[in-house]
Scaffold this motif. Sequence first.
Motif, short mmCIF file in Angstrom:
data_model
loop_
_atom_site.label_atom_id
_atom_site.label_comp_id
_atom_site.label_asym_id
_atom_site.label_seq_id
_atom_site.Cartn_x
_atom_site.Cartn_y
_atom_site.Cartn_z
N ILE A 101 0.67 -1.22 -0.06
CA ILE A 101 0.03 -0.03 -0.20
C ILE A 101 0.71 1.22 -0.06
O ILE A 101 0.21 2.37 -0.30
N LEU A 102 2.12 1.20 0.21
CA LEU A 102 3.04 2.34 0.20
C LEU A 102 3.56 2.68 -0.94
O LEU A 102 4.15 3.70 -1.19
N LYS A 103 3.14 2.05 -1.89
CA LYS A 103 3.92 2.37 -3.51
C LYS A 103 2.38 2.61 -4.43
O LYS A 103 1.48 1.72 -4.14
N SER A 104 2.67 3.28 -5.59
CA SER A 104 1.64 3.11 -6.60
C SER A 104 1.90 1.78 -7.52
O SER A 104 2.77 1.22 -7.28
N MET A 105 0.76 1.49 -7.88
CA MET A 105 0.63 0.26 -8.78
C MET A 105 1.01 0.72 -10.17
O MET A 105 0.78 1.56 -10.92
N THR A 106 1.88 -0.28 -10.95
CA THR A 106 2.09 -0.26 -12.33
C THR A 106 0.99 -0.88 -13.18
O THR A 106 0.29 -1.56 -12.53
N PRO A 107 0.95 -0.43 -14.47
CA PRO A 107 -0.16 -0.78 -15.23
C PRO A 107 -0.06 -2.31 -15.42
O PRO A 107 -0.89 -3.12 -15.45
N GLU A 108 1.24 -2.88 -15.41
CA GLU A 108 1.27 -4.26 -15.48
C GLU A 108 0.75 -4.91 -14.48
O GLU A 108 0.03 -6.23 -14.43
N GLU A 109 1.11 -4.73 -13.19
CA GLU A 109 0.33 -5.16 -11.98
C GLU A 109 -1.10 -5.08 -12.03
O GLU A 109 -1.67 -6.07 -11.62
N GLU A 110 -1.53 -4.04 -12.46
CA GLU A 110 -2.96 -3.92 -12.41
C GLU A 110 -3.75 -4.94 -13.31
O GLU A 110 -4.66 -5.57 -13.18
N GLU A 111 -2.78 -5.06 -14.63
CA GLU A 111 -3.40 -6.22 -15.53
C GLU A 111 -3.24 -7.51 -14.91
O GLU A 111 -3.98 -8.37 -15.17
N GLN A 112 -2.29 -7.81 -14.07
CA GLN A 112 -2.20 -9.12 -13.67
C GLN A 112 -3.40 -9.59 -12.43
O GLN A 112 -4.03 -10.48 -12.44
N ILE A 113 -3.66 -8.25 -11.68
CA ILE A 113 -5.01 -8.43 -10.85
C ILE A 113 -6.21 -8.66 -11.73
O ILE A 113 -7.04 -9.40 -11.13
N LYS A 114 -6.31 -7.75 -12.64
CA LYS A 114 -7.56 -8.09 -13.45
C LYS A 114 -7.37 -9.55 -13.90
O LYS A 114 -8.70 -9.90 -13.84
N GLU A 115 -6.54 -9.94 -14.47
CA GLU A 115 -6.44 -11.27 -15.01
C GLU A 115 -6.90 -12.35 -13.87
O GLU A 115 -7.64 -13.28 -14.02
N TYR A 116 -6.37 -12.12 -12.63
CA TYR A 116 -6.62 -12.87 -11.35
C TYR A 116 -8.25 -13.02 -11.01
O TYR A 116 -8.69 -13.99 -10.92
N VAL A 117 -8.79 -11.69 -11.06
CA VAL A 117 -10.06 -11.62 -11.02
C VAL A 117 -10.94 -12.30 -11.84
O VAL A 117 -11.98 -12.77 -11.67
N ALA A 118 -10.63 -12.15 -13.32
CA ALA A 118 -11.27 -12.69 -14.43
C ALA A 118 -11.19 -14.19 -14.06
O ALA A 118 -12.30 -14.98 -14.48
N ALA A 119 -10.16 -14.83 -13.91
CA ALA A 119 -9.93 -16.29 -13.57
C ALA A 119 -11.11 -16.84 -12.51
O ALA A 119 -11.74 -17.85 -12.53
N LEU A 120 -10.96 -15.96 -11.27
CA LEU A 120 -11.95 -16.44 -10.29
C LEU A 120 -13.27 -16.44 -10.69
O LEU A 120 -14.15 -17.17 -10.28
N TYR A 121 -13.61 -15.37 -11.51
CA TYR A 121 -15.02 -15.22 -12.02
C TYR A 121 -15.43 -16.59 -13.00
O TYR A 121 -16.36 -16.96 -12.63
N ASP A 122 -14.46 -16.71 -13.73
CA ASP A 122 -14.78 -17.99 -14.55
C ASP A 122 -15.13 -19.11 -13.63
O ASP A 122 -15.83 -19.98 -14.12
N GLN A 123 -14.15 -19.45 -12.82
CA GLN A 123 -14.21 -20.57 -11.93
C GLN A 123 -15.73 -20.56 -11.20
O GLN A 123 -16.16 -21.61 -11.10
N PHE A 124 -15.91 -19.35 -10.77
CA PHE A 124 -17.41 -19.19 -9.98
C PHE A 124 -18.59 -19.73 -10.82
O PHE A 124 -19.44 -20.28 -10.73
#
Length: 797
Positions: free
Chosen positions: A643-666
Amino acid sequence: MIRFIKVLILCLIALPPLSAQDFGIAVQDQVFAPLINPAAMGVGNSAGVAYINRVSKEQGFLNDYDLLFSLGNLAYSYGNSYGTETHLLASGFPLAHGTYGGISYQWIENMPGNLGLSFLTRPTDFLSLAIKGVDLNHEASAEVGIGLRPLIFNSTTASRFTLSGEARFQKSKWQGISLGAFVEPLDGFNIFSDYNFEREVFHLGVRLSFSYLEVGSTMDASGEQRWEEGIFQAAASFKKQRSIVEPSQNQAIEYDLANVILDAPVAGYSTLFPEEGVRTLSDFILDMEKIKRDSTAKAVIFKNQGFRTNFANLLEVEEVLLDVKESGKELYFYYDSINNLPYSLVASVADEVYLNPAGAVYLQGFSVTSFYLKDFFEKWGIKIHNFQSHDYKTAYNILSESQMTEKEREALQYVYDGLQSQMTRMIEEGRKEKLSETAQSLIDRGPFIYASKALEMGLVDTLSYEDEFNTIMREQGLNVVKASLFQDSMEYDWDDTEKPIIAVIYATGGINRGEGKAGSSIGSDSMIQAIRNARRNPLVKGIILRVNSGGGSSLASDLIAHEIALCRSGDNPKPVVVSMGGAAASGGYYISAPASKIVASPVTITGSIGVITIIPDISGLMEKYSIAVDTVKTAEHGDTGQILKSMTPEEEEQIKEYVAALYDQFVSLVGEYREMSYEEVHDVAQGRIWTGEQAKERGLVDYNGGLTTAFEVIRELIQTDKDFRLIEIVPGRRPGFMERLVTDPFLSSIKSETPMPEDLENILKLYKSLRKYRNGEGLYLMPYTTEELGVFSKDES
């Protein structure tokens, strides 16, 4: 009839009694059970006090008597036989369903004591078997007994005719076989007899029962002294019995136990605040079933009962009370003031509603008002990264948005329309022509509908103070008895071991990994263990999973769902029926999906099939106050989520991919177990919440109803027409009394004189929710709690 009773009583007193009845060890389980067979105390009918006295026809009452005091599972008897004192301690307890054990210790002054052990089992509802060991620490002997009920084919006569047989085994041989019978041709009029073939002794007895009192006599009808001696016995039972005297048909039960209705039986709930009237939903259902069967009860009265619970439970209470009403009971309600949801219930079921002249009906429908902190955070250099699988997944919008989004508003409005339709239905169906206009128009004129206005609108029937209400009830000839003082009725039917067992497992609270807190949170470890134990237990024929959860950890939800799926396809498969409470959304729906069938109340909040995770970024705050931040790492993304640093665009994409995978699983899991295609699930998913009625229309649940409906469904799945026995399981750690009192927000709110401001309470709940989950973990979490949605009645009337 009165003359007949007088003659019987005179005969009972004049009859020549003998010694205390000592036969029927497999049959007798009432007040005298401690003296006959202590194991029978475990049945639960033996609480009371009794007096036994030897009587002679010539000399009357002799100096030979016993006094018995029984608390149910523990009893003490004092005997005095011509100056010789005898003492007996006895205890009986259930060992398993339909099986009981007992222990006794008897001592006479200046003599060593005698130890006794006993055992009773009822493998069917027409067969009872007993064995009693006597004087086990000296010259041991044993008695065995059998009881048979040949009229079991008729439920009304089954308990009125019982045959008994007994034999004694002593000094390596069988002795003294005896046969007996117990008959109750009329309510409260009992005849019993026994013949001992070895001693050639015939006993005959008569007993009269008057609700909580009974008197009787047993006679010796053999030998030269026949009819000359016997015993007289009198008892007061703590359980209501069938009575020879016609009971009053104008009794009214004032039910004062439903101020708070809990979904799950939290440890110690019934004694924490007994004056508040705290019951579980299942308790309430059983209470109403007893009242419904009580032929002496003409009416049920509720005074200022808050019914503090969720809307789904209130609908089940409505169903139960309508059933009571259909049985011929009248329902009367009195309130000083009454709020939104409790009024809907009262309007639906009441014969008459009485309101204090200075009171009010607070009707206001449903609403939610939330704060949004995005702009506030930005002023302090704080940013909340809210990763949502879809725009309807709005659990943390209050942190990441400046105002309510259109998707959030759309979903809320649709759910509220469904909830409102149920509320107006309840009021209109119950009040019918009494209303001055439509229920919706009356609600629109709320919330402050003062008493005279409520009467004019037809929302209540009569304005009166409580003492005036009491007078009106008396003038109707009703004899009012408080339910809190109302004693249970005697259980005459034998509770056999053959009843199929259904495990009711409560899944209540947020879902997280590890051990949960019983009744407050769902821990994956404790919940899995409870389900696994029920699945592997050969005596358990089916499982009802009572879900009341807005979700939580995606991983914990998946672990629990996998264990439920094993009930369908793993070892020891058995049906699982989910009964949804106030909410079963997101992770709460995820763990429900693999069940054999899903039952949801029309007003359950469910769906919310989607994923969310948040990562705060306070780098701007650090910069604002010139606080330096630096990092050492061994991997390129080793500090992702910090939380002490800003997120990079690449990190944001990784998390979005993670969330999408969990949604597919659901979506895939729901599709597999609900037999729907991916597209069909996706159309009703995307994080959107639904009411239980709306969810049924979209194939997410199978039935609309509550616990009683779930019982009917599980009965069909296990293919039985027998009554079944319920075992209630609340997985998780059980906090002690002080911890419950101090930390449990629900129970502590019962006593709160100065309740916490709602917005502050919501912030604290949000903080506690975030603290349970790891930073960046994907969450199956619904947007609102039932309290925030206004579908939880928590204010006192």
